[in-house]
Scaffold this motif. Structure first.
Motif, mmCIF file in Angstrom:
data_model
loop_
_atom_site.group_PDB
_atom_site.id
_atom_site.type_symbol
_atom_site.label_atom_id
_atom_site.label_comp_id
_atom_site.label_asym_id
_atom_site.label_seq_id
_atom_site.Cartn_x
_atom_site.Cartn_y
_atom_site.Cartn_z
ATOM 1 N N SER A 10 16.640 -38.176 4.278
ATOM 2 C CA SER A 10 17.051 -39.579 4.295
ATOM 3 C C SER A 10 18.552 -39.704 4.453
ATOM 4 O O SER A 10 19.044 -40.584 5.151
ATOM 5 C CB SER A 10 16.587 -40.283 3.013
ATOM 6 O OG SER A 10 17.353 -39.883 1.903
ATOM 7 N N VAL A 11 19.297 -38.815 3.828
ATOM 8 C CA VAL A 11 20.752 -38.850 3.983
ATOM 9 C C VAL A 11 21.140 -38.545 5.421
ATOM 10 O O VAL A 11 22.014 -39.178 5.996
ATOM 11 C CB VAL A 11 21.415 -37.836 3.028
ATOM 12 C CG1 VAL A 11 22.893 -37.686 3.346
ATOM 13 C CG2 VAL A 11 21.233 -38.288 1.584
ATOM 14 N N LEU A 12 20.456 -37.589 6.010
ATOM 15 C CA LEU A 12 20.745 -37.239 7.399
ATOM 16 C C LEU A 12 20.544 -38.435 8.299
ATOM 17 O O LEU A 12 21.361 -38.739 9.170
ATOM 18 C CB LEU A 12 19.841 -36.090 7.846
ATOM 19 C CG LEU A 12 20.003 -35.588 9.284
ATOM 20 C CD1 LEU A 12 21.404 -35.013 9.468
ATOM 21 C CD2 LEU A 12 18.953 -34.576 9.619
ATOM 22 N N CYS A 13 19.456 -39.162 8.107
ATOM 23 C CA CYS A 13 19.199 -40.328 8.938
ATOM 24 C C CYS A 13 20.216 -41.423 8.697
ATOM 25 O O CYS A 13 20.571 -42.166 9.602
ATOM 26 C CB CYS A 13 17.797 -40.881 8.657
ATOM 27 S SG CYS A 13 16.456 -39.828 9.247
ATOM 28 N N PRO A 132 12.485 -45.519 3.619
ATOM 29 C CA PRO A 132 13.826 -45.426 3.015
ATOM 30 C C PRO A 132 14.736 -46.590 3.428
ATOM 31 O O PRO A 132 14.703 -47.057 4.571
ATOM 32 C CB PRO A 132 14.371 -44.096 3.551
ATOM 33 C CG PRO A 132 13.176 -43.361 4.076
ATOM 34 C CD PRO A 132 12.238 -44.408 4.543
ATOM 35 N N SER A 133 15.565 -47.011 2.491
ATOM 36 C CA SER A 133 16.583 -48.020 2.782
ATOM 37 C C SER A 133 17.687 -47.928 1.743
ATOM 38 O O SER A 133 17.468 -47.476 0.620
ATOM 39 C CB SER A 133 15.986 -49.432 2.783
ATOM 40 O OG SER A 133 15.499 -49.774 1.492
ATOM 41 N N ILE A 162 13.586 -44.770 -1.577
ATOM 42 C CA ILE A 162 12.804 -43.899 -0.703
ATOM 43 C C ILE A 162 11.441 -44.532 -0.429
ATOM 44 O O ILE A 162 10.978 -44.561 0.704
ATOM 45 C CB ILE A 162 12.615 -42.512 -1.334
ATOM 46 C CG1 ILE A 162 13.969 -41.878 -1.643
ATOM 47 C CG2 ILE A 162 11.823 -41.610 -0.386
ATOM 48 C CD1 ILE A 162 14.869 -41.696 -0.460
ATOM 49 N N ASP A 163 10.804 -45.044 -1.479
ATOM 50 C CA ASP A 163 9.595 -45.857 -1.355
ATOM 51 C C ASP A 163 9.557 -46.776 -2.567
ATOM 52 O O ASP A 163 10.515 -46.835 -3.352
ATOM 53 C CB ASP A 163 8.333 -44.992 -1.236
ATOM 54 C CG ASP A 163 8.120 -44.078 -2.444
ATOM 55 O OD1 ASP A 163 8.687 -44.368 -3.518
ATOM 56 O OD2 ASP A 163 7.396 -43.079 -2.313
ATOM 57 N N ASN A 164 8.478 -47.510 -2.743
ATOM 58 C CA ASN A 164 8.410 -48.490 -3.826
ATOM 59 C C ASN A 164 8.494 -47.867 -5.209
ATOM 60 O O ASN A 164 8.857 -48.531 -6.180
ATOM 61 C CB ASN A 164 7.128 -49.316 -3.710
ATOM 62 C CG ASN A 164 7.154 -50.249 -2.512
ATOM 63 O OD1 ASN A 164 8.232 -50.682 -2.086
ATOM 64 N ND2 ASN A 164 5.986 -50.556 -1.963
ATOM 65 N N ASP A 165 8.139 -46.573 -5.329
ATOM 66 C CA ASP A 165 8.154 -45.903 -6.627
ATOM 67 C C ASP A 165 9.378 -45.027 -6.848
ATOM 68 O O ASP A 165 9.554 -44.480 -7.942
ATOM 69 C CB ASP A 165 6.895 -45.040 -6.787
ATOM 70 C CG ASP A 165 5.623 -45.865 -6.728
ATOM 71 O OD1 ASP A 165 5.631 -46.989 -7.279
ATOM 72 O OD2 ASP A 165 4.636 -45.397 -6.122
ATOM 73 N N THR A 166 10.196 -44.845 -5.846
ATOM 74 C CA THR A 166 11.335 -43.940 -5.937
ATOM 75 C C THR A 166 12.606 -44.692 -5.555
ATOM 76 O O THR A 166 12.901 -44.866 -4.372
ATOM 77 C CB THR A 166 11.152 -42.707 -5.030
ATOM 78 O OG1 THR A 166 9.860 -42.144 -5.253
ATOM 79 C CG2 THR A 166 12.231 -41.672 -5.304
#
Length: 317
Positions: A10-13, A132-133, A162-166
């Motif tokens: 996710s960091v890479l993106c 991810p956002s 990362i998702d709704n739980d993370t």
């Protein structure tokens, strides 16, 4: 089963910085599209609607009391080849100067990435979808400490999902200094310092990741030819002090004709060879109030920012 959140991916993106020790690196993306077209030389650029993201200390030295603007970029397009959607990077910024000395700045940035699959500890698909956002809410204050010196403090609240739980949250702070040296009636040299994104860690599943802490210095020389033509040349040098530590910098030029049409070019360089790329761009200014800017990044085959473009629109009074 504990889910792998794929933080490094996710960091890479988000930024193409590509190291798992750093999170929310979108905070290190240049806010001003004009600066992006000039090799990312943001530290000592004159005030803009996006100074809250670059160096807030420039705001009280500007002859413009109010600026507001927005930008958009399908960031790091090379990383989303073959996917249905691109990364999206959006930002809105503004400042207002009260009297002659005090400036209030604010902004919001949002980064979203394409949906991807989730995996467990052993690398097996979980069937879950990751979306991810990242988002930051930014507030700043700057003061004209002397006739030629601006000083600023900026605060950021960062939310990463990362998702709704993370999910994770963090706070960070910037310190900015901006000094303007007059060189006659039509020229000046701006010198600046910025310490940015120093704060708490983002923690996913108990694993903490540093924000993209960075210190930078910069200089920009500006001059007028007659009353309607201008030229700028500048340089930035910075050092990433969190995660994978490395030097970064840039150099760029701008020529503006008739206070209306601008052409720009530059080069961004780094110890991380994948982040070496050329930049080009243009801008249009209408009656010294409305400005539209475009920047395009020209990288090698291994550069994840290759082919990335940015557009910005701002208003100033």
């Amino acid at each position: 089963m504990k889910k792998i959140v794929l933080l490094a991916a996710s960091v890479l993106c988000l930024t193409a910085a590509a190291n798992a020790q750093e999170a929310a690196s979108f905070l290190d993306v240049t806010g001003d599209t004009r600066s992006a077209a000039m090799g990312e030389i943001s530290t000592a650029m004159e005030a803009s609607a996006f100074s809250i993201f670059d160096n807030a200390a420039a705001a009280p030295l500007s002859s413009k009391k109010f600026q507001v603007g927005a930008y958009y970029s399908p960031w790091a397009k090379e990383l989303t080849k073959g996917l249905d959607k691109n990364n999206s990077l959006l930002g809105v910024g503004l400042y207002y100067t009260i009297g002659e000395k005090h400036s209030i700045l604010a902004g919001v940035r949002y980064m979203s990435m394409p949906e991807s699959a989730g995996y467990d500890d052993q690398g097996n698909p979980t069937g879950a979808s990751l979306k991810p956002s990242d988002m930051s809410i930014d507030l700043g204050y700057a003061i004209r400490a002397t006739k030629n010196l601006g000083v600023s403090l900026t605060a950021h609240y960062i939310s990463s999902k990362i998702d709704n739980d993370t999910k994770a949250g963090a706070v960070a702070f910037d310190l900015g200094l901006f000094y303007r040296l007059g060189l006659g009636k039509k020229s000046n040299l701006d010198l600046a310092f910025r310490a940015a994104n120093f704060g708490t860690k983002l923690e996913f599943d108990g694993v903490g990741s540093n924000l993209p802490g960075k210190v930078s210095v910069g200089g920009v020389y500006s001059t007028m030819f007659g009353d309607v033509h201008s030229f700028k040349a500048g340089v930035d040098l910075g050092y990433k002090v969190m995660g994978d530590k490395f030097f970064t910098g840039g150099a760029g030029l701008e020529y503006m004709a008739f206070n209306t049409i601008a052409v720009r070019a530059g080069y961004h360089f780094s110890d991380n060879k994948a982040l070496n790329y050329a930049t080009v761009g243009a801008g249009v200014r209408v009656i010294d109030m409305l400005q539209a800017d475009f920047a395009y990044l020209l990288g090698g085959d291994n550069c994840p920012l290759k082919g990335t473009y940015r557009v910005g629109l701002s208003v100033r009074f």
